[in-house]
Enzyme design. Structure first.
Site, mmCIF file in Angstrom:
data_model
loop_
_atom_site.group_PDB
_atom_site.id
_atom_site.type_symbol
_atom_site.label_atom_id
_atom_site.label_comp_id
_atom_site.label_asym_id
_atom_site.label_seq_id
_atom_site.Cartn_x
_atom_site.Cartn_y
_atom_site.Cartn_z
ATOM 1 N N ASP A 159 -6.130 0.919 0.740
ATOM 2 C CA ASP A 159 -6.188 1.113 2.187
ATOM 3 C C ASP A 159 -7.568 0.667 2.667
ATOM 4 O O ASP A 159 -8.339 0.098 1.899
ATOM 5 C CB ASP A 159 -5.880 2.574 2.556
ATOM 6 C CG ASP A 159 -7.020 3.510 2.168
ATOM 7 O OD1 ASP A 159 -7.967 3.070 1.469
ATOM 8 O OD2 ASP A 159 -6.984 4.685 2.563
ATOM 9 N N LYS A 161 0.835 -1.203 0.000
ATOM 10 C CA LYS A 161 0.000 0.000 0.000
ATOM 11 C C LYS A 161 0.876 1.262 0.000
ATOM 12 O O LYS A 161 0.705 2.163 -0.812
ATOM 13 C CB LYS A 161 -0.923 0.012 1.224
ATOM 14 C CG LYS A 161 -1.944 1.115 1.166
ATOM 15 C CD LYS A 161 -2.420 1.532 2.524
ATOM 16 C CE LYS A 161 -1.454 2.501 3.142
ATOM 17 N NZ LYS A 161 -1.873 3.085 4.405
#
Ligand code: SF4
Length: 213
Positions: A137, A119
């Site tokens: 996320d 991420k």
């Protein structure tokens, strides 16, 4: 039920024309550090912490003049501050040892840095280097699944589904749209479906699978 990807993307683009990275930064290094700090912390809080850090420690070698305790103390408002301080200093050392003090531009190199997962790497690639990427996320994960854009039960699976479904040129923007939608309307608890511009093309809403207020 058919997933209307084109309609969903058009509606998100219209609703959030200004969507962009909320972490304040002036270089790839600052963005990398801010993104590490943002784990389990809001971007707003990170933006309150980094002005204490970046004016004095805006490069790996400058950051390494701090001890782990000094850095932890500086970032203690953001949660997990001891682990983050340790990872940030280890990442700075790795940047100097392996990349001449620069932030690398390849996923494989980014995820090899301490405290940097897929991420964080995707956030850096798309926002610092304009590489098309979709960072998944908690907001992207939830909203993409509710809309029907993905069904995967891990961030990695959702990222793969989104990459297949969304045109590459829109990956980075779609990441921001989904985050903004998750923050403003499609909350984790009690999403505001009645005022949601996407409800007609939202799988969860149309199938009655979501509790809203
Ligand atoms: S209709 Fe509800 S669940 Fe669907 S995207 Fe909008 S807020 Fe989220």
């Amino acid at each position: 039920m058919r997933v209307e990807t084109g309609r969903i993307l058009a509606s998100l683009a219209e609703t959030y024309p200004d969507a962009k990275c909320a972490l304040v930064h002036e270089s790839p290094f600052e963005l990398l550090i801010a993104t590490i700090l943002s784990a389990q912390c809001t971007d707003e809080r990170v933006n309150m912490i980094t002005p204490r850090l970046f004016p004095l420690y805006a490069s790996p070698d400058r950051m390494l003049t701090l001890s782990e305790d000094e850095l932890a103390e500086t970032i203690r408002d953001c949660g997990l501050f001891r682990a983050k301080a340790k990872n940030i200093l280890a990442t700075c050392a790795a940047l100097l040892a392996r990349h001449g003090g620069q932030v690398p531009q390849r996923m494989v190199d980014l995820v090899a840095l301490p405290g940097v997962g897929r991420k964080t790497a995707n956030v850096v690639l798309s926002n610092a280097f304009d590489v098309p990427a979709i960072a998944v996320d908690t907001h992207v994960f939830r909203v993409a699944r509710r809309l029907g854009l993905a069904q995967g039960d891990t961030p990695e699976k959702v990222e793969l589904e989104l990459r297949r479904r969304i045109p590459r040129k829109s990956w980075s923007q779609a990441h921001h749209w989904l985050i903004w939608h998750g923050r403003r309307i499609c909350h984790a608890r009690w999403p505001e479906c009645p005022r949601c511009p996407l409800r007609d093309c939202c799988l969860a809403y149309r199938s009655g699978a979501v509790e809203y207020r």
